[in-house]
Structure formats: C-alpha cells, structure tokens
Design an enzyme around this catalytic site. Structure first.
Site, PDB file in Angstrom:
ATOM      1  N   LEU A 103      -5.150  10.058  36.569  1.00  0.00           N
ATOM      2  CA  LEU A 103      -6.509  10.228  36.064  1.00  0.00           C
ATOM      3  C   LEU A 103      -7.107  11.347  36.904  1.00  0.00           C
ATOM      4  O   LEU A 103      -6.944  11.346  38.131  1.00  0.00           O
ATOM      5  CB  LEU A 103      -7.336   8.951  36.241  1.00  0.00           C
ATOM      6  CG  LEU A 103      -7.181   7.833  35.208  1.00  0.00           C
ATOM      7  CD1 LEU A 103      -7.982   6.613  35.649  1.00  0.00           C
ATOM      8  CD2 LEU A 103      -7.639   8.285  33.829  1.00  0.00           C
ATOM      9  N   ASP A 104      -7.792  12.307  36.272  1.00  0.00           N
ATOM     10  CA  ASP A 104      -8.326  13.411  37.065  1.00  0.00           C
ATOM     11  C   ASP A 104      -9.441  12.925  37.986  1.00  0.00           C
ATOM     12  O   ASP A 104      -9.969  11.820  37.832  1.00  0.00           O
ATOM     13  CB  ASP A 104      -8.783  14.570  36.171  1.00  0.00           C
ATOM     14  CG  ASP A 104      -9.949  14.206  35.277  1.00  0.00           C
ATOM     15  OD1 ASP A 104     -11.035  13.923  35.813  1.00  0.00           O
ATOM     16  OD2 ASP A 104      -9.790  14.222  34.041  1.00  0.00           O
ATOM     17  N   VAL A 105      -9.794  13.751  38.941  1.00  0.00           N
ATOM     18  CA  VAL A 105     -10.730  13.347  39.993  1.00  0.00           C
ATOM     19  C   VAL A 105     -12.099  12.967  39.437  1.00  0.00           C
ATOM     20  O   VAL A 105     -12.816  12.144  40.021  1.00  0.00           O
ATOM     21  CB  VAL A 105     -10.859  14.473  41.052  1.00  0.00           C
ATOM     22  CG1 VAL A 105     -11.541  15.696  40.459  1.00  0.00           C
ATOM     23  CG2 VAL A 105     -11.594  13.985  42.293  1.00  0.00           C
ATOM     24  N   ASP A 106     -12.476  13.529  38.286  1.00  0.00           N
ATOM     25  CA  ASP A 106     -13.785  13.254  37.693  1.00  0.00           C
ATOM     26  C   ASP A 106     -13.784  12.042  36.768  1.00  0.00           C
ATOM     27  O   ASP A 106     -14.822  11.698  36.199  1.00  0.00           O
ATOM     28  CB  ASP A 106     -14.264  14.480  36.901  1.00  0.00           C
ATOM     29  CG  ASP A 106     -14.419  15.704  37.787  1.00  0.00           C
ATOM     30  OD1 ASP A 106     -14.922  15.547  38.908  1.00  0.00           O
ATOM     31  OD2 ASP A 106     -14.029  16.806  37.357  1.00  0.00           O
ATOM     32  N   SER A 107     -12.619  11.413  36.595  1.00  0.00           N
ATOM     33  CA  SER A 107     -12.502  10.254  35.714  1.00  0.00           C
ATOM     34  C   SER A 107     -12.319   8.979  36.524  1.00  0.00           C
ATOM     35  O   SER A 107     -11.953   9.017  37.697  1.00  0.00           O
ATOM     36  CB  SER A 107     -11.329  10.434  34.745  1.00  0.00           C
ATOM     37  OG  SER A 107     -11.512  11.587  33.943  1.00  0.00           O
TER      38      SER A 107
END
Length: 239
Positions: A103-107
């Site tokens: 999961l990307d850092v913003d998710s």
C-alpha cells in the site's frame, strides 16, 4: 526430493518468490559453499547446505498476520527509509515476517504479513485473481457513465488498462465515498484510475483481501489470520 532453489528459499521464509529470484541473480545465495546465480537450480533440502547472509536457510513454522497500515507508514524492508515501516509496527520476535504486496505511503488499511513465500505468491500473482476491496473518498461525485467506464476499463498507461467494479457509492456534501473491488492493483492504480476521470482521491483505505477483512482493527493493530482464512489461499494453489 529436489526442489528449485528460489521455491525452497521462499518456503523457508526468506522472502516472496520474486525477491528470492533476485537474491539468486545477485549472487547472495550459496549452496554447499558455492555461490549460485542460475535460476532453476535444484537443491536437496535434506542434504544441501543453503546459506543466505552467513546463516543456513532452514524450514520454519509459518506465520500469517493481518495489520492495519496507517497513512505515513511504508511497505519497505529498507532501514534507511525516512518513514516508519510496516514491520516496525510488530514485535521484534516477528521481524522475520515480510509484507504481502504493498500500500503506498499515502494509503491506509489492510496489509498481510507472513514468512511464507508461496502464500505471498498466491495473493500477489494476478493469475490467482484474488479480489481486493477498497474504500475511496473523492472530491466530486461519480456519474453512472463513469461507473460504467470503470467497469469497462480505464487506460492508465500505454501498457495497462485498469478494471474495477464499483460496489456502491455514498454521496457527501462535497464528493463521495466509493467502494470498489479489483484484482490486480498495480502501483497507485486506483489513484491513476480516478485521475484519468479528473477526480482527486482524498483518502484511500483497503478493506479486504480475499476473505480477510480489515474489520475492527485499529490503526497499527494486527491479528493472526484464522485457519479458515489461510486455508482459502492454500486451496487455490492446489487447484
């Protein structure tokens, strides 16, 4: 009975199958004192000595966790990251686990951790078609035409068309919340998909991977997977 080296490494918890292949190609694995760089090398686990970073690789008991990844935490094994890592959220005695997919850092939301490389392969390889569900907050509402477009496929690059199924939408004063399912989920695919529709993703949370639900987990909290949840994925390999 002989087994391919990368499969043996994966089953022993060294990492996911592709990661183990990369280790072999970089010359980080030795068998009986000799560095091996050829993929497809066969080893006999009961009699061959496989070494990785100075330690003999041996089978270990598999472990499976579901964790709520908060925003600002990265799915990375690199210690030089400026962000807190997913594995920093679990106790020291579980540091041998690795995250399954990303999961990307913003998710935020559900991420699985394990030391079972074959289990990881089943979940991440698109051929097994594991459905993942997401909750997405958008700055504007979706039209019926846009919902149909998402189901038909939205080109997000020259090589890839993103397909997803919108299960439902909930209107907000400004924008809406979308619940959607997709199988593959490449790097930032959902954000790129809505970007193509001129929508801004305000927040993104993964709710489900196959039968495994985020449920009542709080941010940073984790739980072991049930036998039924693990069995669901294991059976797919046999099929």
């Amino acid at each position: 009975m002989g087994v391919r080296l990368h499969k043996f490494l994966s089953e022993c918890g060294v990492g996911a199958r592709r990661w183990c292949e990369a280790l072999i190609e970089r010359g980080e694995i030795s068998v009986n004192g000799c560095v091996v760089t050829k993929l497809g090398t066969i080893v006999e686990p009961e009699c061959d000595s496989v070494i990785f970073r100075g330690k003999r690789v041996v089978p270990q008991e598999n472990e499976y966790l579901a964790l709520y990844k908060p925003i600002g935490v990265v799915c990375s094994c690199k210690k030089d990251s400026k962000y807190q890592r997913v594995i920093d959220l679990i106790p020291e005695n579980k540091k041998r686990l690795f995250h399954v997919g990303r999961l990307d850092v913003d998710s935020e939301g559900l991420i699985l951790l394990t030391n079972d490389g074959e289990f990881s392969h089943i979940i991440t390889h698109p051929s097994f078609e594991i459905v993942k569900e997401y909750q997405v907050w958008l700055n504007t509402r979706l039209t019926k035409e846009e919902v149909d477009c998402i189901a038909s496929g939205v080109p997000i690059s020259d090589e890839h068309i993103a397909h997803a199924i919108v299960k439902k939408t909930e209107p907000l004063k400004k924008g809406c919340v979308v619940y959607l399912e997709l199988v593959e989920g490449k790097n930032r695919e959902i954000r790129k998909l809505f970007g193509r529709l001129h929508k801004k993703v305000l927040r993104l949370r993964r709710l489900r991977i196959g039968p495994v639900q985020l449920g009542s987990l709080s941010q940073g909290q984790y739980r072991p997977l049930t036998e039924e949840e693990v069995s669901f994925f294991k059976k797919m390999k046999k099929e």
